[in-house]
Design a protein around this motif. Structure first.
Motif, PDB file in Angstrom:
ATOM      1  N   LEU A  43     -24.576 -16.364 -40.644  1.00  0.00           N
ATOM      2  CA  LEU A  43     -23.661 -16.337 -41.774  1.00  0.00           C
ATOM      3  C   LEU A  43     -22.288 -16.859 -41.368  1.00  0.00           C
ATOM      4  O   LEU A  43     -21.832 -16.663 -40.243  1.00  0.00           O
ATOM      5  CB  LEU A  43     -23.516 -14.915 -42.312  1.00  0.00           C
ATOM      6  CG  LEU A  43     -24.739 -14.289 -42.983  1.00  0.00           C
ATOM      7  CD1 LEU A  43     -24.404 -12.895 -43.493  1.00  0.00           C
ATOM      8  CD2 LEU A  43     -25.250 -15.158 -44.128  1.00  0.00           C
ATOM      9  N   SER A  44     -21.629 -17.507 -42.318  1.00  0.00           N
ATOM     10  CA  SER A  44     -20.284 -18.025 -42.086  1.00  0.00           C
ATOM     11  C   SER A  44     -19.273 -16.883 -42.051  1.00  0.00           C
ATOM     12  O   SER A  44     -19.541 -15.757 -42.493  1.00  0.00           O
ATOM     13  CB  SER A  44     -19.904 -18.994 -43.203  1.00  0.00           C
ATOM     14  OG  SER A  44     -19.810 -18.312 -44.449  1.00  0.00           O
ATOM     15  N   ASP A  45     -18.088 -17.186 -41.544  1.00  0.00           N
ATOM     16  CA  ASP A  45     -17.022 -16.186 -41.490  1.00  0.00           C
ATOM     17  C   ASP A  45     -16.698 -15.645 -42.877  1.00  0.00           C
ATOM     18  O   ASP A  45     -16.465 -14.442 -43.050  1.00  0.00           O
ATOM     19  CB  ASP A  45     -15.757 -16.789 -40.864  1.00  0.00           C
ATOM     20  CG  ASP A  45     -15.879 -16.988 -39.366  1.00  0.00           C
ATOM     21  OD1 ASP A  45     -16.884 -16.527 -38.778  1.00  0.00           O
ATOM     22  OD2 ASP A  45     -14.967 -17.608 -38.773  1.00  0.00           O
ATOM     23  N   ASP A  46     -16.656 -16.520 -43.886  1.00  0.00           N
ATOM     24  CA  ASP A  46     -16.303 -16.065 -45.229  1.00  0.00           C
ATOM     25  C   ASP A  46     -17.337 -15.114 -45.804  1.00  0.00           C
ATOM     26  O   ASP A  46     -16.993 -14.154 -46.508  1.00  0.00           O
ATOM     27  CB  ASP A  46     -16.120 -17.268 -46.161  1.00  0.00           C
ATOM     28  CG  ASP A  46     -14.719 -17.855 -46.087  1.00  0.00           C
ATOM     29  OD1 ASP A  46     -14.002 -17.548 -45.113  1.00  0.00           O
ATOM     30  OD2 ASP A  46     -14.348 -18.614 -46.996  1.00  0.00           O
ATOM     31  N   LEU A  47     -18.616 -15.341 -45.537  1.00  0.00           N
ATOM     32  CA  LEU A  47     -19.645 -14.443 -46.027  1.00  0.00           C
ATOM     33  C   LEU A  47     -19.585 -13.098 -45.299  1.00  0.00           C
ATOM     34  O   LEU A  47     -19.759 -12.042 -45.912  1.00  0.00           O
ATOM     35  CB  LEU A  47     -21.028 -15.072 -45.874  1.00  0.00           C
ATOM     36  CG  LEU A  47     -21.311 -16.264 -46.793  1.00  0.00           C
ATOM     37  CD1 LEU A  47     -22.689 -16.840 -46.513  1.00  0.00           C
ATOM     38  CD2 LEU A  47     -21.199 -15.876 -48.262  1.00  0.00           C
ATOM     39  N   LEU A  48     -19.296 -13.124 -44.016  1.00  0.00           N
ATOM     40  CA  LEU A  48     -19.160 -11.872 -43.269  1.00  0.00           C
ATOM     41  C   LEU A  48     -17.954 -11.072 -43.762  1.00  0.00           C
ATOM     42  O   LEU A  48     -18.014  -9.844 -43.870  1.00  0.00           O
ATOM     43  CB  LEU A  48     -19.022 -12.169 -41.771  1.00  0.00           C
ATOM     44  CG  LEU A  48     -20.277 -12.726 -41.094  1.00  0.00           C
ATOM     45  CD1 LEU A  48     -19.954 -13.144 -39.656  1.00  0.00           C
ATOM     46  CD2 LEU A  48     -21.412 -11.698 -41.096  1.00  0.00           C
ATOM     47  N   VAL A  49     -16.859 -11.762 -44.078  1.00  0.00           N
ATOM     48  CA  VAL A  49     -15.668 -11.101 -44.616  1.00  0.00           C
ATOM     49  C   VAL A  49     -15.982 -10.423 -45.944  1.00  0.00           C
ATOM     50  O   VAL A  49     -15.590  -9.277 -46.182  1.00  0.00           O
ATOM     51  CB  VAL A  49     -14.528 -12.135 -44.783  1.00  0.00           C
ATOM     52  CG1 VAL A  49     -13.494 -11.670 -45.793  1.00  0.00           C
ATOM     53  CG2 VAL A  49     -13.849 -12.391 -43.437  1.00  0.00           C
ATOM     54  N   ALA A  50     -16.694 -11.128 -46.827  1.00  0.00           N
ATOM     55  CA  ALA A  50     -17.056 -10.548 -48.122  1.00  0.00           C
ATOM     56  C   ALA A  50     -17.942  -9.316 -47.944  1.00  0.00           C
ATOM     57  O   ALA A  50     -17.757  -8.299 -48.626  1.00  0.00           O
ATOM     58  CB  ALA A  50     -17.756 -11.594 -48.986  1.00  0.00           C
ATOM     59  N   LYS A  51     -18.890  -9.414 -47.028  1.00  0.00           N
ATOM     60  CA  LYS A  51     -19.772  -8.277 -46.750  1.00  0.00           C
ATOM     61  C   LYS A  51     -18.983  -7.073 -46.252  1.00  0.00           C
ATOM     62  O   LYS A  51     -19.192  -5.934 -46.714  1.00  0.00           O
ATOM     63  CB  LYS A  51     -20.818  -8.693 -45.709  1.00  0.00           C
ATOM     64  CG  LYS A  51     -21.811  -7.609 -45.333  1.00  0.00           C
ATOM     65  CD  LYS A  51     -22.782  -8.129 -44.290  1.00  0.00           C
ATOM     66  CE  LYS A  51     -23.734  -7.027 -43.815  1.00  0.00           C
ATOM     67  NZ  LYS A  51     -24.645  -7.514 -42.747  1.00  0.00           N
ATOM     68  N   ASN A  52     -18.060  -7.301 -45.348  1.00  0.00           N
ATOM     69  CA  ASN A  52     -17.240  -6.204 -44.832  1.00  0.00           C
ATOM     70  C   ASN A  52     -16.348  -5.603 -45.913  1.00  0.00           C
ATOM     71  O   ASN A  52     -16.136  -4.382 -45.967  1.00  0.00           O
ATOM     72  CB  ASN A  52     -16.385  -6.691 -43.657  1.00  0.00           C
ATOM     73  CG  ASN A  52     -17.212  -7.012 -42.427  1.00  0.00           C
ATOM     74  OD1 ASN A  52     -18.320  -6.510 -42.272  1.00  0.00           O
ATOM     75  ND2 ASN A  52     -16.693  -7.862 -41.555  1.00  0.00           N
TER      76      ASN A  52
END
Length: 395
Positions: A43-52
């Motif tokens: 996963l990209s950084d932006d998707l990980l940020v959204a998940k968090n």
């Protein structure tokens, strides 16, 4: 990290990167219904940020760090208010530069500790929101989620409306899983209905996949890109398939996106106000088109990860291509591929600019410093190009 790129021939078959836009929307959807996502790749950084961020909301936390994800930031603000949260939000330097004027002005019953990050927000959401549409469509997408949380509401948008296709994407997602969202004129009416769950992979991203297509078009190859969603009816990122075809490439969608290079590409005149993320891809192919291309409706490119009006022009210049800005337009004077220079850039922490320079370097070589910034949207970008035949070393 520095990517050193030699002249290459790009061909083969590759999976499209997971859609940043759809992925973030599906992650936020888990606040409203059961969502089971799985990804076939990192996963990209932006998707990980959204998940968090969503996990923080679910677990009752009061602080979120969003890195550089403007989509998550802008959608999160109204969603947090709908959930009754008092929350502190921060991000990296690129996100701290992003304006929040439109949402602060629109949410009259909310309190903002600042007009930029870091900030604390608290308050409530009114049943109707009037918001200026020029700054970002992502606020409006966030409001659609927020009104599902509180039981419905109305959004009135003051024109002009930028990036309208991403509002359509949000509405299409909700209506496909059972809700009732209507977009008529400048008004959106959210009438929540019971939502079905979502299970599956995050669909592929057309705008990100376009850089694989470009790599093939610039080097004389042929490529198949799979894992993309079927193109919907509204004008959006998926129209890059048609845009490349209109510019002379063999480009069509038939369960996968098939792209084949041709001997000559045609210039284009196009307004990207509804699809700003395609501007860099169009500019890249315009660099080798037979004539002058004009990309219109670009003012919002100034408030992306970089000032993309400036960075598109400077990046093209690094490879010997002349481009200039006048009156909300970028004009690009295409040159023959043989005249493209070996270029070098230090990427201004803008993932799409790094990808642009990367594919232009495949023609006669080049270097991209700060190349790791592609992790924001596609951490496998360089490795995928190598799989497709790219002669690239990462140092």
């Amino acid at each position: 990290m520095k990517a050193k790129i030699n002249s290459s021939y790009i061909e083969g078959k590759i999976r499209a990167p997971p859609s940043k836009s759809l992925g973030i929307r599906l992650i936020f959807l888990s606040l409203l219904t059961k969502v089971n996502l799985y990804a076939s790749q990192e996963l990209s950084d932006d998707l990980l940020v959204a998940k968090n961020a969503v996990n923080t909301l679910k677990n009752g936390g009061n602080y979120v760090y969003l890195g550089g994800s403007a989509t998550t930031l802008r959608m999160l603000i109204p969603i947090a208010l709908a959930l009754g949260k008092k929350i502190k939000i921060d991000g990296d330097e690129t996100l701290r530069r992003r304006p929040l004027n439109a949402i602060i002005k629109a949410l009259k019953s909310a309190k903002f500790s600042s007009n930029s990050l870091p900030l604390i927000i608290e308050g409530k959401l009114e049943e109707e929101t009037v918001i200026e549409g020029w700054e970002s469509s992502q606020y409006i997408s966030g409001l659609i989620y927020a009104y599902h949380i509180i039981g419905g509401g109305k959004i009135r948008i003051i024109p002009p409306i930028s990036s309208k296709s991403y509002i359509e994407m949000t509405i299409d997602l909700f209506n496909r899983i059972g809700s009732d969202v209507k977009f008529e004129g400048n008004e959106i009416l959210v009438n929540p209905r019971p939502l079905r769950g979502y299970e599956g992979e995050i669909p592929g991203d057309y705008a990100l996949a376009s850089f694989y297509a470009l790599a093939s078009l610039l080097t004389g190859g042929k490529i198949e890109i799979f894992g993309l969603y079927d193109p919907p009816d509204y004008f959006g990122d998926h129209n890059i398939v048609e845009i490349f075809s209109n510019m002379g490439a063999k480009s069509y969608y038939s369960s996968s996106w098939i792209v084949e290079s041709t001997d000559e590409y045609s210039p284009i005149k196009i307004n990207v106000n509804d699809v700003p993320d395609l501007a860099i891809s169009i500019a890249t192919l315009s660099s080798v088109a037979n004539g002058c291309s004009e990309i219109q409706g670009i003012e919002r490119l100034r408030i992306k990860e970089s000032d993309r009006i400036s960075t598109i022009i400077s990046t093209l210049g690094a490879f010997g291509v002349s481009a200039k800005y006048t009156n909300d337009n970028i004009t690009i004077k295409g040159i023959k591929k043989e005249k493209i220079l070996k270029g070098s850039i230090i990427c201004p922490s803008d993932h799409r600019i790094a990808m642009m320079a990367g594919v232009l370097s495949l023609i006669h070589g080049g270097e991209v410093d700060n190349a790791e910034c592609v992790k924001k949207s596609n951490p496998l970008f360089w490795q995928d190009l190598i799989k497709l035949g790219g002669k690239i070393s990462l140092e």
